[in-house]
Design an enzyme around this catalytic site. Structure first.
Site, short mmCIF file in Angstrom:
data_model
loop_
_atom_site.label_atom_id
_atom_site.label_comp_id
_atom_site.label_asym_id
_atom_site.label_seq_id
_atom_site.Cartn_x
_atom_site.Cartn_y
_atom_site.Cartn_z
N ALA A 65 0.90 -1.24 0.18
CA ALA A 65 0.06 -0.12 0.04
C ALA A 65 0.89 1.25 0.05
O ALA A 65 2.05 1.17 0.27
CB ALA A 65 -0.90 0.14 1.13
N GLY A 109 0.74 -5.18 0.79
CA GLY A 109 -0.30 -5.36 -0.14
C GLY A 109 0.10 -6.17 -1.24
O GLY A 109 -0.83 -6.89 -2.05
N GLU A 112 -0.45 -9.64 -0.39
CA GLU A 112 -1.85 -10.01 0.07
C GLU A 112 -2.54 -10.08 -1.26
O GLU A 112 -3.42 -10.60 -1.87
CB GLU A 112 -2.30 -8.90 0.79
CG GLU A 112 -1.85 -8.59 2.03
CD GLU A 112 -2.19 -7.44 3.03
OE1 GLU A 112 -1.83 -6.67 2.49
OE2 GLU A 112 -2.58 -7.53 4.16
N GLU A 132 4.43 -4.83 7.31
CA GLU A 132 3.67 -3.85 7.82
C GLU A 132 3.91 -3.29 9.35
O GLU A 132 4.20 -2.08 9.93
CB GLU A 132 2.12 -4.21 7.95
CG GLU A 132 1.38 -4.01 6.46
CD GLU A 132 1.53 -5.27 5.79
OE1 GLU A 132 2.56 -6.01 6.10
OE2 GLU A 132 0.71 -5.43 4.83
N1 CAA Z 1 4.42 3.08 -1.07
C1 CAA Z 1 4.93 4.46 -1.40
N2 CAA Z 1 6.08 4.67 -1.90
C2 CAA Z 1 6.93 3.28 -1.93
C3 CAA Z 1 6.69 2.25 -1.43
C4 CAA Z 1 5.08 2.22 -1.02
N3 CAA Z 1 4.74 0.81 -0.32
N4 CAA Z 1 7.65 1.33 -1.56
C5 CAA Z 1 8.65 2.14 -2.12
N5 CAA Z 1 8.23 3.30 -2.32
C6 CAA Z 1 9.23 4.59 -2.96
C7 CAA Z 1 10.13 4.92 -1.93
O1 CAA Z 1 9.61 5.75 -1.10
C8 CAA Z 1 11.12 5.69 -3.01
O2 CAA Z 1 10.72 6.82 -3.24
P1 CAA Z 1 11.48 7.98 -3.42
O3 CAA Z 1 12.41 7.79 -4.75
O4 CAA Z 1 10.51 9.16 -3.98
O5 CAA Z 1 12.29 8.29 -2.09
C9 CAA Z 1 11.07 4.63 -4.05
O6 CAA Z 1 9.71 3.90 -3.96
C10 CAA Z 1 12.22 3.66 -4.32
O7 CAA Z 1 12.23 2.88 -2.64
P2 CAA Z 1 13.33 2.61 -2.09
O8 CAA Z 1 14.62 3.69 -2.30
O9 CAA Z 1 13.24 2.30 -0.78
O10 CAA Z 1 13.88 1.27 -3.07
P3 CAA Z 1 14.90 0.05 -2.41
O11 CAA Z 1 15.22 -0.60 -3.70
O12 CAA Z 1 15.91 0.59 -1.72
O13 CAA Z 1 13.86 -0.95 -1.78
C11 CAA Z 1 11.96 -1.83 -1.03
C12 CAA Z 1 12.94 -1.52 -2.22
C13 CAA Z 1 12.59 -3.00 -0.25
C14 CAA Z 1 10.59 -2.56 -1.90
C15 CAA Z 1 11.37 -0.77 -0.13
O14 CAA Z 1 11.12 0.35 -1.03
C16 CAA Z 1 10.37 -0.97 0.72
O15 CAA Z 1 10.53 -1.73 1.61
N6 CAA Z 1 9.22 -0.73 0.58
C17 CAA Z 1 8.06 -0.53 1.43
C18 CAA Z 1 7.42 -2.03 1.26
C19 CAA Z 1 6.38 -1.98 2.64
O16 CAA Z 1 6.72 -1.81 3.63
N7 CAA Z 1 5.42 -2.36 2.15
C20 CAA Z 1 4.07 -2.60 3.12
C21 CAA Z 1 3.11 -1.29 2.99
S1 CAA Z 1 1.93 -1.29 4.00
C22 CAA Z 1 0.59 -2.19 3.25
O17 CAA Z 1 0.76 -2.74 2.44
C23 CAA Z 1 -0.71 -2.38 4.07
C24 CAA Z 1 -1.41 -3.31 3.67
O18 CAA Z 1 -1.85 -4.59 4.02
C25 CAA Z 1 -2.31 -3.13 2.22
#
Ligand code: CAA
Length: 258
Positions: A65, A109, A112, A132
């Site tokens: 998400a 998500g 999921e 999360e």
């Molecule tokens: N939402 C919004 N933006 C996101 C994102 C997300 N889920 N995941 C990555 N991005 C964005 C980052 O903020 C970054 O943006 P900027 O370049 O503008 O700063 C860009 O994408 C690149 O991300 P990273 O620099 O972090 O890339 P990376 O290669 O170093 O890491 C990753 C990749 C491991 C996927 C890391 O981005 C990450 O951990 N992302 C979040 C994953 C996460 O926590 N997901 C769960 C979300 S909560 C949810 O999903 C609730 C539900 O149950 C529905």
């Protein structure tokens, strides 16, 4: 539409839907989830499509998400808007078989979404996780419910409580996915699995998916009653007659999907 976050390609009776956000990690933004729900609903109700493949980018199926949107979310807004509910409902009520083609991240998500699909084909780079907890959040689209049903309590608890992902080999061993292939082959293999589904009778496919899904939602006795009713109903299909006659005549069936 040039800024579309979802693309659609047809391979006969198989529709390939790809998440194609401008961010190749595919955060599941409001726009992406709304477009995905719309595309899937259209495919679910057309007469041409018999199976759907859902893919991400080569780097990421979906990174979960939209954390940017969640950073500003409040409890009151989440409850009053029923945050995420309608969009995820639209994806989870698709009646046609869905095959996920996962490369790279399937996090939060993203994991999921893969679990909503009926079959998951993963590339060697795939990582499945529910991070999360690292954001101070509870999974909101099935992580605490579909994950334990898929992989069992202990691994689901470990994934949900530590937030650490599992790789493709661990996902295969735990039953979260059905195959691991080279990344370059993931989409082709998923399409080929979907094509071997799509050669069958569509009403029978819908009934098999509905009945198998009930195994995760009902008691055994209720599920068996549902299955028996679906089995009896299949005798109303022209395709049932055709399928059985074709077998006895030693020829391939020609299904009319009626
Ligand atoms: N939402 C919004 N933006 C996101 C994102 C997300 N889920 N995941 C990555 N991005 C964005 C980052 O903020 C970054 O943006 P900027 O370049 O503008 O700063 C860009 O994408 C690149 O991300 P990273 O620099 O972090 O890339 P990376 O290669 O170093 O890491 C990753 C990749 C491991 C996927 C890391 O981005 C990450 O951990 N992302 C979040 C994953 C996460 O926590 N997901 C769960 C979300 S909560 C949810 O999903 C609730 C539900 O149950 C529905």
């Amino acid at each position: 539409m040039s800024d579309s976050t979802v693309t659609l390609h047809r391979h006969g009776a198989v529709a390939l839907v790809s998440l194609a956000s401008h961010n190749p990690l595919n955060p599941l933004t409001n726009q992406l989830m709304t477009e995905l729900g719309r595309v899937l609903h259209a495919l679910d109700t057309d007469t041409e499509t018999r199976a759907i493949v859902l893919s991400g980018s080569s780097r990421s199926f979906a990174a979960g998400a939209d954390i940017r949107a969640m950073a500003e979310m409040t409890y009151a807004r989440a409850v009053l808007e029923d945050y995420l509910a309608a969009q995820w409902h639209a994806v989870s009520v698709v009646r046609k078989p869905m095959v996920a083609a996962v490369r790279g991240y399937a996090l939060g998500g993203g994991c999921e979404l893969a679990m909503i699909c009926d079959i998951v084909v993963a590339g060697e780079s795939a990582l499945f996780g529910q991070p999360e907890i690292k954001l101070g959040l509870v999974p909101g689209a099935g992580g605490t419910q579909r994950l334990p049903r898929a992989v069992g309590k202990s691994l689901a608890m470990e994934m949900n409580l530590t937030g650490e992902p599992i790789n493709a080999a661990q996902a295969l061993a735990s039953g979260l996915i059905s195959r691991v292939v080279a990344d370059a082959q993931v989409v082709d293999v998923a399409i080929s699995v979907a094509q071997s589904i799509a050669r069958h009778s569509l009403p029978a496919l819908l009934a098999v998916k509905a009945a198998t899904t009930r195994a995760f939602e009902m008691s055994l006795a209720e599920g068996l009653t549902f299955e028996r009713s679906a089995f009896h109903s299949s005798f109303a299909l022209e395709d049932q007659r055709e399928g059985c006659e074709a077998f006895l005549e030693r020829r391939p069936p020609s299904f009319s999907h009626r």
